[in-house]
Design a protein around this motif. Structure first.
Motif, PDB file in Angstrom:
ATOM      1  N   HIS A 150      -8.579  -7.062  11.475  1.00  0.00           N
ATOM      2  CA  HIS A 150      -8.258  -7.272  10.061  1.00  0.00           C
ATOM      3  C   HIS A 150      -8.056  -5.898   9.436  1.00  0.00           C
ATOM      4  N   ALA A 151      -6.868  -5.673   8.880  1.00  0.00           N
ATOM      5  CA  ALA A 151      -6.588  -4.385   8.237  1.00  0.00           C
ATOM      6  C   ALA A 151      -7.437  -4.241   6.975  1.00  0.00           C
ATOM      7  N   ALA A 152      -7.615  -3.008   6.535  1.00  0.00           N
ATOM      8  CA  ALA A 152      -8.393  -2.733   5.327  1.00  0.00           C
ATOM      9  C   ALA A 152      -7.847  -3.545   4.149  1.00  0.00           C
ATOM     10  N   LEU A 153      -8.774  -3.930   3.261  1.00  0.00           N
ATOM     11  CA  LEU A 153      -8.418  -4.856   2.177  1.00  0.00           C
ATOM     12  C   LEU A 153      -7.599  -4.178   1.077  1.00  0.00           C
ATOM     13  N   LEU A 154      -7.562  -2.841   1.057  1.00  0.00           N
ATOM     14  CA  LEU A 154      -6.797  -2.134   0.025  1.00  0.00           C
ATOM     15  C   LEU A 154      -5.295  -2.156   0.300  1.00  0.00           C
ATOM     16  N   VAL A 155      -4.918  -2.539   1.528  1.00  0.00           N
ATOM     17  CA  VAL A 155      -3.497  -2.520   1.905  1.00  0.00           C
ATOM     18  C   VAL A 155      -2.678  -3.377   0.938  1.00  0.00           C
ATOM     19  N   ASN A 156      -1.659  -2.772   0.338  1.00  0.00           N
ATOM     20  CA  ASN A 156      -0.744  -3.507  -0.542  1.00  0.00           C
ATOM     21  C   ASN A 156       0.650  -2.877  -0.478  1.00  0.00           C
ATOM     22  N   LEU A 157       1.494  -3.470   0.351  1.00  0.00           N
ATOM     23  CA  LEU A 157       2.854  -2.947   0.505  1.00  0.00           C
ATOM     24  C   LEU A 157       3.703  -3.194  -0.728  1.00  0.00           C
ATOM     25  N   GLY A 158       3.247  -4.056  -1.641  1.00  0.00           N
ATOM     26  CA  GLY A 158       4.016  -4.374  -2.846  1.00  0.00           C
ATOM     27  C   GLY A 158       3.643  -3.541  -4.048  1.00  0.00           C
ATOM     28  N   SER A 159       2.719  -2.621  -3.881  1.00  0.00           N
ATOM     29  CA  SER A 159       2.200  -1.869  -5.022  1.00  0.00           C
ATOM     30  C   SER A 159       3.287  -1.062  -5.735  1.00  0.00           C
ATOM     31  N   PRO A 160       3.208  -0.972  -7.058  1.00  0.00           N
ATOM     32  CA  PRO A 160       4.137  -0.097  -7.790  1.00  0.00           C
ATOM     33  C   PRO A 160       3.754   1.375  -7.674  1.00  0.00           C
ATOM     34  N   THR A 161       2.610   1.683  -7.071  1.00  0.00           N
ATOM     35  CA  THR A 161       2.167   3.073  -6.915  1.00  0.00           C
ATOM     36  C   THR A 161       2.573   3.588  -5.535  1.00  0.00           C
ATOM     37  N   PRO A 162       3.516   4.539  -5.469  1.00  0.00           N
ATOM     38  CA  PRO A 162       4.011   4.996  -4.159  1.00  0.00           C
ATOM     39  C   PRO A 162       2.902   5.459  -3.219  1.00  0.00           C
ATOM     40  N   GLU A 163       1.886   6.113  -3.764  1.00  0.00           N
ATOM     41  CA  GLU A 163       0.804   6.612  -2.916  1.00  0.00           C
ATOM     42  C   GLU A 163       0.077   5.455  -2.216  1.00  0.00           C
ATOM     43  N   THR A 164      -0.085   4.339  -2.933  1.00  0.00           N
ATOM     44  CA  THR A 164      -0.751   3.172  -2.344  1.00  0.00           C
ATOM     45  C   THR A 164       0.096   2.576  -1.226  1.00  0.00           C
ATOM     46  N   VAL A 165       1.414   2.547  -1.453  1.00  0.00           N
ATOM     47  CA  VAL A 165       2.313   2.005  -0.429  1.00  0.00           C
ATOM     48  C   VAL A 165       2.256   2.872   0.822  1.00  0.00           C
ATOM     49  N   GLU A 166       2.277   4.201   0.613  1.00  0.00           N
ATOM     50  CA  GLU A 166       2.248   5.120   1.754  1.00  0.00           C
ATOM     51  C   GLU A 166       0.949   4.977   2.550  1.00  0.00           C
ATOM     52  N   LYS A 167      -0.176   4.900   1.828  1.00  0.00           N
ATOM     53  CA  LYS A 167      -1.467   4.742   2.514  1.00  0.00           C
ATOM     54  C   LYS A 167      -1.547   3.384   3.206  1.00  0.00           C
ATOM     55  N   SER A 168      -0.947   2.377   2.593  1.00  0.00           N
ATOM     56  CA  SER A 168      -0.965   1.038   3.196  1.00  0.00           C
ATOM     57  C   SER A 168      -0.226   1.055   4.534  1.00  0.00           C
TER      58      SER A 168
END
Ligand SMILES: [Zn+2]
Length: 303
Positions: free
Chosen positions: A72-90
């Motif tokens: 199970h991948a980490a729960l913070l993963v969000n490929l749809g996020s409007p924040t580029p940094e979150t997408v990159e980390k995801s």
């Protein structure tokens, strides 16, 4: 007659203290026939290296027991996020989970469908899903690695997929890539408004799932009862038969042709191993019950 293990039932499994050292005894104690593990902190972005010795012991231990493993991948993963940094980390987190999956012999990596968060970001969010997922799916296809499994969320918060019908556009976003499968979570579907507790409700939901994603995409089930009402968009898991979904719905789950051969994992509350052991026992009983119906006297036809 399908084997008893045609729907192997297991649990999300603790790993602290060492992957093999923690997970294998846990599987033995609970009777789990499938295990799901985190390979990084579920609520953080750190991406730890595995311990090669533990990886080998885990892979061999699962193989000896005939137990499939899932990540199970980490729960913070969000490929749809409007924040580029979150997408990159995801994306980095999913890439890491796939690499760890190769190392530990996992069948698949499960991740949540994600959310566009902001009004107006929905279309861009699906373009991000395509841009980020396709290279990962191609990579794991090339190395013979684990599949990625998208898990619909409990709904609310502009989620990209919560109702099973929404998996259609999600799969279309990656041109129905063969390495993207689906994980169906009963608590999430209930929270998103599928009335699984109505007689025939689980069956109808699974019928819709199959009609949407095709016959071969469902690769994992998270069997969780719920503490909340249908359509609540709340994701609080309860032990099987002890919550608002109720045992008859899980009997329908275990009898549906779409779940034949699909591993089932509980992510239910568990004091040490006790809740999981009880839930594995309950689901295993539900899957074996139809076997108690008398076999037709086939020998008569030979006369
Ligand atoms: Zn789940």
């Amino acid at each position: 007659m399908p084997a008893l293990s045609s729907r192997p039932v297991g649990a999300h499994t603790p790993t602290s203290g060492g992957l093999a050292k923690a997970a294998l005894p846990y599987a033995d104690t609970t009777g789990a026939k499938v295990v799901q593990v985190y390979v990084s902190n579920s609520r953080g972005w750190a991406l730890p290296n595995g311990d090669p010795k533990q990886d080998t012991l885990f892979r061999d231990g699962c193989a000896e027991r005939g137990i499939p493993a899932f990540i199970h991948a980490a729960l913070l993963v969000n490929l749809g996020s409007p924040t580029p940094e979150t997408v990159e980390k995801s994306t980095q987190t999913l890439a890491h989970a796939l690499r760890r999956g190769v190392a530990i012999g996992a069948q698949a990596v499960v991740f949540h469908a994600g959310s566009s968060v902001d009004e107006g970001h929905a279309e861009a969010a699906m373009r991000q899903v395509r841009r980020e997922l396709l290279p990962l799916l191609d990579w794991t296809a090339d190395v013979g690695g684990p599949m990625l499994l998208v898990e619909p969320s409990a709904g609310g918060g502009r989620s990209l997929a919560s109702r099973v019908e929404q998996l259609g556009p999600y799969l279309d976003a990656v041109d129905r890539h063969p390495m993207l499968g689906v994980c169906f979570d009963t608590c999430h579907a209930w929270a998103a408004g599928h009335d699984l507790a109505a007689e025939g409700g689980m069956t109808a939901t699974l019928d819709t799932l199959v009609a949407t994603v095709g016959a071969d995409r469902l690769r994992l089930i998270h069997a969780n009862d719920s503490k909340d009402l249908c359509g609540s968009t709340r994701d609080r898991h309860e032990n099987i038969g002890k919550g608002t979904i109720g045992e008859p719905a899980f009997a329908e789950l275990m009898a549906h042709p779409a779940t034949a051969g699909v591993p089932i994992v509980v992510e239910t509350p568990s004091e040490k191993h006790i809740g999981h052991t009880a839930d594995i026992t309950t689901l295993t009983r539900l899957t074996t019950t139809p076997r108690l119906t008398p076999t037709p006297p086939t020998h008569l036809s030979a006369w």
